[in-house]
Motif scaffolding. Structure first.
Motif, mmCIF file in Angstrom:
data_model
loop_
_atom_site.group_PDB
_atom_site.id
_atom_site.type_symbol
_atom_site.label_atom_id
_atom_site.label_comp_id
_atom_site.label_asym_id
_atom_site.label_seq_id
_atom_site.Cartn_x
_atom_site.Cartn_y
_atom_site.Cartn_z
ATOM 1 N N TYR A 1 0.922 -1.030 -0.437
ATOM 2 C CA TYR A 1 -0.061 0.254 -0.075
ATOM 3 C C TYR A 1 0.733 1.544 0.196
ATOM 4 O O TYR A 1 1.728 1.164 0.282
ATOM 5 N N PRO A 2 0.485 2.827 -0.430
ATOM 6 C CA PRO A 2 0.732 3.341 -0.416
ATOM 7 C C PRO A 2 1.367 4.417 0.494
ATOM 8 O O PRO A 2 0.023 4.053 1.251
ATOM 9 N N VAL A 3 2.161 4.766 1.066
ATOM 10 C CA VAL A 3 2.683 5.493 2.820
ATOM 11 C C VAL A 3 2.568 6.942 2.925
ATOM 12 O O VAL A 3 2.344 7.466 2.048
ATOM 13 N N VAL A 4 1.176 6.991 3.703
ATOM 14 C CA VAL A 4 1.232 8.879 4.678
ATOM 15 C C VAL A 4 1.531 9.255 5.508
ATOM 16 O O VAL A 4 1.258 8.661 6.434
ATOM 17 N N MET A 5 2.387 9.876 5.753
ATOM 18 C CA MET A 5 3.062 9.801 7.016
ATOM 19 C C MET A 5 3.616 11.841 7.611
ATOM 20 O O MET A 5 3.315 12.395 6.673
#
Length: 613
Positions: A75-79
């Protein structure tokens, strides 16, 4: 663990921290870890892992909370990484802010339990159900992350780089990392993007400075002391790693979310103070340059979200980031209201999702066809404001109009006065006012500046320039903003001894100061100075009046009940400049002169937008 064991752990960590920036800290058994499966309101399951150890390039360890879908896959990461406490709840640590947010967005918890919302971080529950991993990281020296706390420093940016690369290489990651957060969590986006981490695919810096010296620490060369003091004492120190006296609580353990306790001496030794450094580095020297993002090195696609009512911290950086970054794919979204209302709103989250879906998931949602600029039309005559789109900032059709000061009649006019005149004010007590009345509907949107001839009875002078708007009934038009509930139309600042310009970077509508030397004044002599006023946007109507206010202290309206209003409706919020060390009375409580006329033509440059074009 018994009390002796806890003491030994605290002592060992404390000794490691006291070594300073080169010391390393390994995963710590005293740091709580949690693994939990949580059913989201949308029906999907989220895995929550608390305090996942992230090892940095120097061997040091910082801690992250990771929220991810239970279903196997990448999954893509949002941080985001910040100093405010990834384990201190918004609801308790920032109760007044939470109440204000609920008032603006009463449906904020309709799609989420709101259990994991943290100050200026996104809500992971609004992302994981849509196939994202969300990571919240305590910066080195804050929360559960041990180490030397050195805020917005070059080393902290390198730590962020390492954390991005760590996230991009995890088995649950698709290799694309996006950054999302408000204020501090936007400032460090500009910083780390300039370092070009390979796995950074997109970012959304929401209301965050991109030039800390000019936009947060020193406005026009004047130290912004009150904000720094309140922020450092009220938001940074309570979450410093090792602070056992914090009122914050980890909702999982009920204990301070700041790791093993350290002594007061070690706490002080383990942090750098931006308040102290402001006194030690009043010019734009190497220390301050290191904290300014090198915007020209940014290549990452981004959506820059700025506030049209945010003088003091949350406005200029988003404009400058958009204009100066080298990214070929970049957008500017200009809103109003407090600094977090739109961020957590359904509309704001939908905008964020559309942008990240395109860049992190590869979704064909036509985002690339989105106009480069969108802004709220601030029209005081309309009950509801609308948003319109543009193709550039400053707007391509802008006509910069010079309105000349007439010190004799206290007016602004498109024609310069023929006779020389001057007006004086006592710094901190009175102000020079110049009025401009309108007989037709006009729009002013963009950056602006005041070109003034000024003198002082002392060897220096601080200029606080404010634009106020009054409607056809004489009532001031104010705006709910990021730092004040009654923000004026626009503000700018300049210390006369910091007036040196970088000529090749300056424009008639935006002077650019070097801030690398002090040029004192000769008392009684007039000098040309250029005052940058932060961008604004407004539609005015017949009968409206614009007032240019020039004074020697912060713009502050009197309030009938200071205890009830605090800084909320004074006009400048907490962004005040009254430190006696930075502004000694002998130099900054004198009499200031503003001149006008043929020999000393002072004028205000406004960004007029032609109507109907």
């Amino acid at each position: 663990m018994n009390s002796a064991g806890r003491f030994l752990v605290a002592l060992a960590v404390g000794v490691s921290l006291a070594w300073g920036a080169n010391a390393t800290a390994q995963p710590n058994d005293a740091v709580p870890h949690a693994h939990e499966e949580i059913m989201l309101k949308g029906g999907r399951t989220m895995i929550y892992d608390q305090n996942v150890a992230v090892t940095l390039r120097d061997g040091h360890v910082v801690y992250a909370n990771v929220f991810r879908p239970k279903q196997p896959g990448t999954y893509p990461v949002v941080m985001a990484q910040g100093p405010y406490g990834k384990d201190a709840t918004f609801q308790e640590a920032y109760a007044s802010g939470w109440a204000q947010l609920l008032k603006a967005n009463p449906e904020i918890c309709a799609q989420s339990s709101c259990r994991f919302i943290r100050w200026e971080h996104t809500d992971p529950e609004r992302w994981v159900g849509d196939g994202y991993v969300v990571i919240a990281l305590d910066v080195r020296g804050s929360g559960y992350s041990p180490g030397y706390l050195d805020l917005v420093s070059a080393r902290e940016a390198r730590d962020f780089y390492d954390a991005i690369e760590w996230a991009g290489n995890q088995p649950w990651s698709n290799g694309k990392v996006g950054l999302l957060g408000i204020s501090y969590m936007a400032i460090n986006q500009w910083q780390v993007a300039a370092l070009q981490p390979p796995h950074l695919a997109a970012m959304i810096p929401w209301e965050g400075a991109s030039d800390l010296y000019r936009e947060a620490l020193f406005h026009g060369g004047i130290e912004s002391n009150l904000f720094l003091q309140l922020w450092f004492k009220g938001q940074i120190l309570p979450n410093q790693n090792g602070n056992a006296h914090t009122a914050y609580k980890d909702p999982g353990t009920g204990l301070p979310p700041t790791g093993p306790a350290l002594s007061d001496d070690l706490l002080k030794a383990n942090r750098a103070s931006l308040v102290d450094s402001a006194h030690e580095h009043p010019l734009l020297d190497g220390y301050n340059q290191e904290r300014n993002a090198v915007l020209s090195r940014i290549r990452t696609p981004f959506l820059s979200a700025g506030n049209l009512s945010a003088a003091g911290l949350h406005g200029r950086g988003n404009y400058e980031g958009f204009v100066r970054a080298s990214s070929k794919e970049k957008w500017l979204f200009l809103h109003t209201g407090t600094h977090d209302d739109s961020f957590y709103s359904d509309e704001g989250i939908a905008l964020q999702h559309k942008f990240f879906d395109h860049y992190l998931k590869g979704t064909d949602n036509k985002w690339e066809k989105t106009p480069a600029v969108s802004l709220v039309e601030r029209d005081p005559a309309r009950a509801t404001w609308t948003t319109r789109t543009e193709q550039a900032w400053p707007l391509a059709r802008t006509r910069y109009v010079s309105y000349h000061l007439d010190a004799k009649d206290h007016l602004l006019s498109t024609e310069p006065p023929k006779a020389d005149a001057s007006v004086t004010f006592d710094a901190g007590k009175t102000a020079a006012l110049f009025d401009l009345s309108f007989d037709r509907t006009m729009e002013f949107t963009g950056p602006l500046a005041a070109h003034l001839w000024v003198g002082s009875s002392t060897t220096d002078a601080d200029l606080f320039v404010t634009l106020q708007l009054f409607d056809d009934k004489g009532r001031e038009v104010t705006f709910l903003g990021a730092s004040d509930a009654a923000s004026p139309l626009a503000q700018g600042w300049l210390r006369a001894s910091r007036r040196k310009l970088v000529v090749e970077r300056s424009k008639p509508y935006q002077p650019w100061y070097a801030f690398d030397e002090i040029q004192k004044l000769t008392p009684g002599q007039l000098y040309p100075v250029d005052v940058e006023i932060w961008p604004t946007s407004i539609i005015v109507h017949p009968g409206y009046k614009l007032t240019l206010r020039i004074e020697g202290a912060d713009f502050q309206r009197p309030v009938s009940d200071p205890a009830a209003n605090g800084f909320g409706k004074r006009g400048s919020g907490v962004f005040l400049h009254d430190d006696p060390v930075d502004r000694p009375q002998a130099e900054f409580a004198g009499v200031t002169t503003v001149a006008s006329g043929a020999a000393h033509d002072s004028f205000l440059v406004l960004p007029m937008i032609p109507r109907g074009e």
